[in-house]
Design an enzyme around this catalytic site. Sequence first.
Site, PDB file in Angstrom:
ATOM      1  N   ARG A 173     126.600  20.636 -46.952  1.00 29.51           N
ATOM      2  CA  ARG A 173     128.101  20.436 -46.953  1.00 29.51           C
ATOM      3  C   ARG A 173     128.220  19.185 -48.177  1.00 29.51           C
ATOM      4  O   ARG A 173     129.326  18.434 -47.601  1.00 29.51           O
ATOM      5  CB  ARG A 173     129.135  20.299 -45.988  1.00 29.51           C
ATOM      6  CG  ARG A 173     129.319  21.691 -45.295  1.00 29.51           C
ATOM      7  CD  ARG A 173     129.736  22.726 -46.438  1.00 29.51           C
ATOM      8  NE  ARG A 173     130.137  24.032 -45.482  1.00 29.51           N
ATOM      9  CZ  ARG A 173     129.505  24.886 -45.075  1.00 29.51           C
ATOM     10  NH1 ARG A 173     128.239  24.885 -45.341  1.00 29.51           N
ATOM     11  NH2 ARG A 173     129.934  26.031 -44.337  1.00 29.51           N
ATOM     12  N   SER A 247     136.665  25.297 -42.269  1.00 25.21           N
ATOM     13  CA  SER A 247     136.097  24.351 -41.184  1.00 25.21           C
ATOM     14  C   SER A 247     136.566  22.864 -41.654  1.00 25.21           C
ATOM     15  O   SER A 247     136.503  22.262 -42.824  1.00 25.21           O
ATOM     16  CB  SER A 247     134.503  24.105 -41.410  1.00 25.21           C
ATOM     17  OG  SER A 247     133.832  25.465 -41.122  1.00 25.21           O
ATOM     18  N   GLU A 343     134.789  17.782 -43.021  1.00 25.79           N
ATOM     19  CA  GLU A 343     134.289  18.351 -43.997  1.00 25.79           C
ATOM     20  C   GLU A 343     135.372  18.422 -45.086  1.00 25.79           C
ATOM     21  O   GLU A 343     134.985  18.151 -46.352  1.00 25.79           O
ATOM     22  CB  GLU A 343     133.813  19.837 -43.691  1.00 25.79           C
ATOM     23  CG  GLU A 343     133.252  20.608 -44.814  1.00 25.79           C
ATOM     24  CD  GLU A 343     133.223  22.042 -44.605  1.00 25.79           C
ATOM     25  OE1 GLU A 343     132.452  22.339 -43.603  1.00 25.79           O
ATOM     26  OE2 GLU A 343     133.506  22.948 -45.385  1.00 25.79           O
TER      27      GLU A 343
END
Length: 347
Positions: A173, A247, A343
């Site tokens: 990520r 997320s 994130e």
Amino acid sequence: MYATPYLCSMVIKNNVSLKPYNTFGVDARVGYFAEVKSVSDLKKAFRFIGEKEISFLILGGGSNVLFKNNFDGMVLLNRMSGIETIDESADFVMLKVAGGEPWPDLVDYCVGQGLGGIENLSNIPGTVGAAPIQNIGAYGVEVKEVVEEVEVFDLQNGQTHTLSNRQCEFAYRSSVFKTSARGRYFVLSVKLKLSKKPVINLSYAPLKKMFESRNIESVSIKEVSAAVKHIRKSKLPDPENMGNAGSFFKNPVVTKAELQNLLKKYGDMPYYPFGGNSFKLAAGWLIEQCGFKGKHMGNAGVHEKQALVIVNHGHASGEEILNLAMEVKHSVAEKFSVELEFEVNVV
Ligand code: EPU
């Protein structure tokens, strides 16, 4: 709101609500706003930013951003469009895809053409330009596996560059676009190498389970794409109905010693090997154990089916959403001594 007749092709608007441009549906306002459809639009925006001496922010689908406050500078919305085949062999097709193309449409296009590599990434909201920035990933695949090059416009010096896969410094990520070059590059296009002889990836257990009665050779990318869409729909809220950014947290990575310590106390805790001495924990599980799953805090909440996702139940402000995220982070740190990282990019 009025339009500044500063540029011929691209209109720069003042004092615009960003509500339609972020999937949390937060009603933050921005000083200047422009939809960028070409490099010449971008050059004009670059001059405008320089003249006004303002900060800027590039937005794609707004699916990984939380506006904590209003933003004084300028938002550039990536609206570059086009999908082009630039090379082809017996095994591969190289596509050059403009940064403003919607990612889910690109996946559907590739699946429709029989081109494999991104079918596990079906229905991830956002644009093609944003995909390499956070190295989107799901169901055993990350976009770094198919990205050959990323063509960017450098808003620090007005130049165009091409970054190779290696130069993108992809990680879980993350990429150079989120670290040392954060906020600097506008993604013009992404070159993707897709396979005419797709290799089916069913490494994600719930996906494998859906095909357990089948021989893997008989499974098509179309079926994988449909299965991924089905799993996503059953677990993740659709931003069209409930504001969210997927997320909110990354899954934390711990050392073997840290993992063993945790397992002594929480024997049923899910974890995954992450290379070397590292292991990935499931942030959703940790958050659920802290009692947050389905919990409301004002207009913000933790999703009832996936605790990694923070949702806007109505008219939540960015601050309300962030306060809930901070509370989740503190609870997990207190109970498990594990630091959760966001994130989502908080602006
Ligand atoms: N779990 C819980 N409670 C929850 C959520 C999950 O106990 O509320 C447990 C599950 O039972 C499972 C484990 O945690 O044992 C992992 O859950 P899941 O398979 O749903 O995946 P995840 O690790 O929570 C990651 C990605 C998702 C991606 C899925 C599938 C991150 C931060 N998230 O979630 O990506 O769709 O795997 O590959 O890596 C996104 O980035 O926006 C996103 C949705």
